[in-house]
Design a protein around this motif. Structure first.
Motif, mmCIF file in Angstrom:
data_model
loop_
_atom_site.group_PDB
_atom_site.id
_atom_site.type_symbol
_atom_site.label_atom_id
_atom_site.label_comp_id
_atom_site.label_asym_id
_atom_site.label_seq_id
_atom_site.Cartn_x
_atom_site.Cartn_y
_atom_site.Cartn_z
ATOM 1 N N PHE A 118 0.820 -1.421 -0.320
ATOM 2 C CA PHE A 118 0.231 -0.150 -0.415
ATOM 3 C C PHE A 118 0.648 1.205 -0.027
ATOM 4 N N ILE A 119 0.675 2.277 -1.014
ATOM 5 C CA ILE A 119 1.475 3.362 -1.157
ATOM 6 C C ILE A 119 0.440 4.907 -0.496
ATOM 7 N N GLY A 120 0.326 5.197 0.569
ATOM 8 C CA GLY A 120 -0.577 5.379 1.120
ATOM 9 C C GLY A 120 -0.742 7.165 1.032
ATOM 10 N N THR A 121 -2.250 7.461 0.445
ATOM 11 C CA THR A 121 -1.671 9.017 0.661
ATOM 12 C C THR A 121 -3.082 10.009 1.065
ATOM 13 N N VAL A 122 -2.783 11.260 1.647
ATOM 14 C CA VAL A 122 -3.120 11.699 2.303
ATOM 15 C C VAL A 122 -4.395 12.638 1.783
ATOM 16 N N ALA A 123 -5.365 12.286 2.634
ATOM 17 C CA ALA A 123 -6.720 13.065 2.999
ATOM 18 C C ALA A 123 -6.712 14.668 4.160
ATOM 19 N N LEU A 124 -7.239 15.203 2.684
ATOM 20 C CA LEU A 124 -6.657 17.361 4.346
ATOM 21 C C LEU A 124 -8.147 17.514 3.681
ATOM 22 N N ASN A 125 -8.956 19.254 4.242
ATOM 23 C CA ASN A 125 -9.866 19.247 4.269
ATOM 24 C C ASN A 125 -8.880 21.496 4.183
ATOM 25 N N GLN A 129 -6.952 25.234 6.862
ATOM 26 C CA GLN A 129 -5.784 24.765 6.701
ATOM 27 C C GLN A 129 -4.520 24.773 7.346
ATOM 28 N N LYS A 130 -3.999 25.370 7.742
ATOM 29 C CA LYS A 130 -3.174 25.361 9.113
ATOM 30 C C LYS A 130 -3.053 23.815 10.088
ATOM 31 N N GLU A 131 -4.318 22.845 10.426
ATOM 32 C CA GLU A 131 -4.098 21.826 10.443
ATOM 33 C C GLU A 131 -3.943 20.928 9.279
ATOM 34 N N ALA A 132 -4.230 21.000 7.959
ATOM 35 C CA ALA A 132 -4.756 20.306 6.628
ATOM 36 C C ALA A 132 -2.772 20.094 5.917
ATOM 37 N N LEU A 133 -2.493 21.807 6.769
ATOM 38 C CA LEU A 133 -0.282 21.407 7.014
ATOM 39 C C LEU A 133 0.188 20.840 7.354
ATOM 40 N N VAL A 154 -14.110 21.038 -0.989
ATOM 41 C CA VAL A 154 -13.301 22.766 -1.641
ATOM 42 C C VAL A 154 -12.851 23.001 -2.932
ATOM 43 N N LYS A 155 -13.550 23.129 -3.912
ATOM 44 C CA LYS A 155 -13.029 23.336 -5.093
ATOM 45 C C LYS A 155 -11.101 23.054 -5.535
ATOM 46 N N PRO A 163 -2.222 26.919 -0.543
ATOM 47 C CA PRO A 163 -1.120 26.934 0.054
ATOM 48 C C PRO A 163 -0.276 25.939 -0.044
ATOM 49 N N ILE A 164 -1.601 24.448 -0.418
ATOM 50 C CA ILE A 164 -0.974 23.352 -0.455
ATOM 51 C C ILE A 164 -0.695 22.790 -1.337
#
Length: 309
Positions: A118-125, A129-133, A154-155, A163-164
């Protein structure tokens, strides 16, 4: 007639059903019996399937619908070396930091329990913004690589993502985002969230960040794939990923014509037989299959420091 006999008897009706019929009741180490009559020789066809290395660039894992053991069972049957998995934020939910952190924790757990698969990829919202980074840093340190499947909170071309995306550029990370199901050049399905990212949104953000690496998810998921390929034809940093359960005849050939063999990537999105089978029903050369199944996404992962060759 039971389901096994039905699937086997109708195997020639489509590439996905063909693979399903050939593999029913077999593990990847078993040798299916040879075909009879006008049916293809099952053993020879599966040898053809298994000769190609494969990375599933669109897979999911959770403890409910997308169980890791089921992923690996299908992967072993079909010769899929690795799966890029995410535990995505569900549509019409707030996608709080606690939510996406817990979802990423599950992916990290899967990677530890099944090293190398498995190659893990990151889910975020990005609304947080601060928490996502911070989550990108945490997940990178845990061995994850890339974002996805990003959903519809978010589009993709919203400034909240800037920033992400810029952080992902620094990391050479792939950014995979959900595309709409049912979008046509006329209107969206009524069930689609208002913030769903359309092909035009991908083209817009790709132009703003030509050095970023985007993945337009599942053209086989019900979208107007002809329209999407035309819109994204001139966005060279956007991979077109071909997963989904709506495998229209000619879809792969059309995508190949518009975006080229170096920008198409294989994925299943849990439609394993269809995902693999459609690349054998398409008019592809051996070189093109190797690129789509493995080489294109492997090169992108290598940029991020993950060597899978």
């Amino acid at each position: 007639m039971n389901r096994r006999k039905f699937v086997t008897g109708t195997a020639t009706s489509g590439a996905g059903l063909l693979l399903g019929g050939l593999l029913t009741g077999f593990s990847h180490k078993d040798a299916p019996v040879s075909g009879t009559g006008n049916l293809p020789a099952k053993r020879n066809f599966m040898q053809e399937v298994l000769k190609y290395r494969k990375i599933d660039a669109h897979a999911h894992a959770d403890d409910n619908q997308y169980k890791p053991a089921v992923n690996l069972d299908f992967a072993d049957r079909l010769g899929i070396d690795k799966l890029m998995i995410s535990n995505f934020i569900r549509p019409f939910t707030a996608g709080t930091p606690d939510d996406f952190r817990s979802k990423n924790d599950f992916i990290i757990k899967c990677m530890k329990e099944h090293p190398g698969r498995f190659i893990g990829t990151v889910a975020l919202n990005p609304a947080f913004q601060k928490e996502a980074l911070r989550e990108i840093d945490r997940c990178r340190d845990a061995g994850m690589t890339g974002l996805g499947e990003l959903y519809n909170q978010v589009k993709i071309d919203d400034p909240l993502y800037y920033p992400i995306i810029e952080k992902c550029i620094d990391l050479n990370w792939n950014i995979m985002m959900h595309s709409p199901v049912g979008h046509s050049r006329v209107k969206l399905y009524q069930s689609e969230p208002k913030n769903i990212s359309l092909p035009e949104d991908f083209a817009s953000i790709a132009k703003r960040y030509p050095e970023a690496l985007f993945q337009f998810a599942h053209i086989g998921g019900g979208i107007d794939w002809e329209y999407a390929c035309k819109v994204l034809k001139d966005a060279p940093n956007v991979f077109i990923e071909v997963s989904g359960s709506n495998n229209a005849a000619g879809m792969i050939d059309f995508a190949l014509h518009y975006v080229g063999e170096d920008r198409l990537v294989f994925g299943c999105d849990y439609s394993f037989y269809q995902g693999v089978g459609q690349l054998f029903s398409a008019n592809l050369t051996d070189t093109q299959r190797k690129k789509i199944f493995f080489e294109n996404i492997a090169k992108r992962l290598k940029k991020a420091g993950l060597h899978v060759n």
